[in-house]
Design a protein around this motif. Structure first.
Motif, short mmCIF file in Angstrom:
data_model
loop_
_atom_site.label_atom_id
_atom_site.label_comp_id
_atom_site.label_asym_id
_atom_site.label_seq_id
_atom_site.Cartn_x
_atom_site.Cartn_y
_atom_site.Cartn_z
N ILE A 102 0.84 -1.20 0.00
CA ILE A 102 0.00 0.00 0.00
C ILE A 102 0.87 1.25 0.00
O ILE A 102 0.64 2.19 -0.77
N ILE A 103 1.90 1.24 0.84
CA ILE A 103 2.81 2.40 0.89
C ILE A 103 3.52 2.58 -0.44
O ILE A 103 3.63 3.69 -0.96
N ALA A 104 4.02 1.48 -1.02
CA ALA A 104 4.69 1.55 -2.32
C ALA A 104 3.73 2.05 -3.40
O ALA A 104 4.12 2.81 -4.28
N GLY A 105 2.48 1.62 -3.33
CA GLY A 105 1.49 2.07 -4.31
C GLY A 105 1.21 3.56 -4.19
O GLY A 105 1.17 4.27 -5.20
N PHE A 106 1.06 4.06 -2.95
CA PHE A 106 0.78 5.48 -2.75
C PHE A 106 1.98 6.34 -3.15
O PHE A 106 1.84 7.31 -3.89
N ILE A 107 3.17 5.99 -2.65
CA ILE A 107 4.36 6.78 -2.97
C ILE A 107 4.69 6.66 -4.45
O ILE A 107 5.05 7.64 -5.10
#
Length: 82
Positions: free
Chosen positions: A33-38
Motif C-alpha cells: 500500500i505504501i509503495a502504491g501510494f508513494i
C-alpha cells in the motif's frame, strides 16, 4: 468509502510493481500500500496524470512510479545488507 478504495488500488499497484520486478516489498500488504501510494505520487510527478484512472490514481504513471520505487528500495536494502 473512497479512502478504502484508494487503499485497495494502492495495494494492488504496489503488489503489481513487486510482481513485475520480481522483488518483494518489505512489510507485506502494508508495504504494498505504501509503495502504491508513494509510487503513484512519484509517477504522477514524473509522467503527469494520463491514461485510465481508478481510485484517484492514474494507473499507468502510478504503476511505473511504483516500479521505480520498488527497484530503488530493493537496491538500498541490498546495499545495507552487504
Amino acid at each position: 468509502m473512497s479512502f478504502i478504495w484508494s487503499l485497495i488500488i494502492g495495494g494492488l499497484i504496489g503488489w503489481a510493481a513487486g510482481a513485475i520486478t520480481g522483488k518483494g516489498v518489505p512489510f507485506g500488504i502494508i508495504g504494498n500500500i505504501i509503495a502504491g501510494f508513494i509510487g503513484a505520487n512519484l509517477g504522477t510527478f514524473l509522467l503527469g496524470s494520463w491514461g485510465p484512472s481508478l481510485g484517484g490514481f492514474a494507473i499507468l504513471p502510478a504503476l511505473l512510479g511504483a516500479i521505480i520505487l520498488v527497484l530503488i528500495v530493493s537496491a538500498i536494502l541490498r546495499a545495507v545488507k552487504s
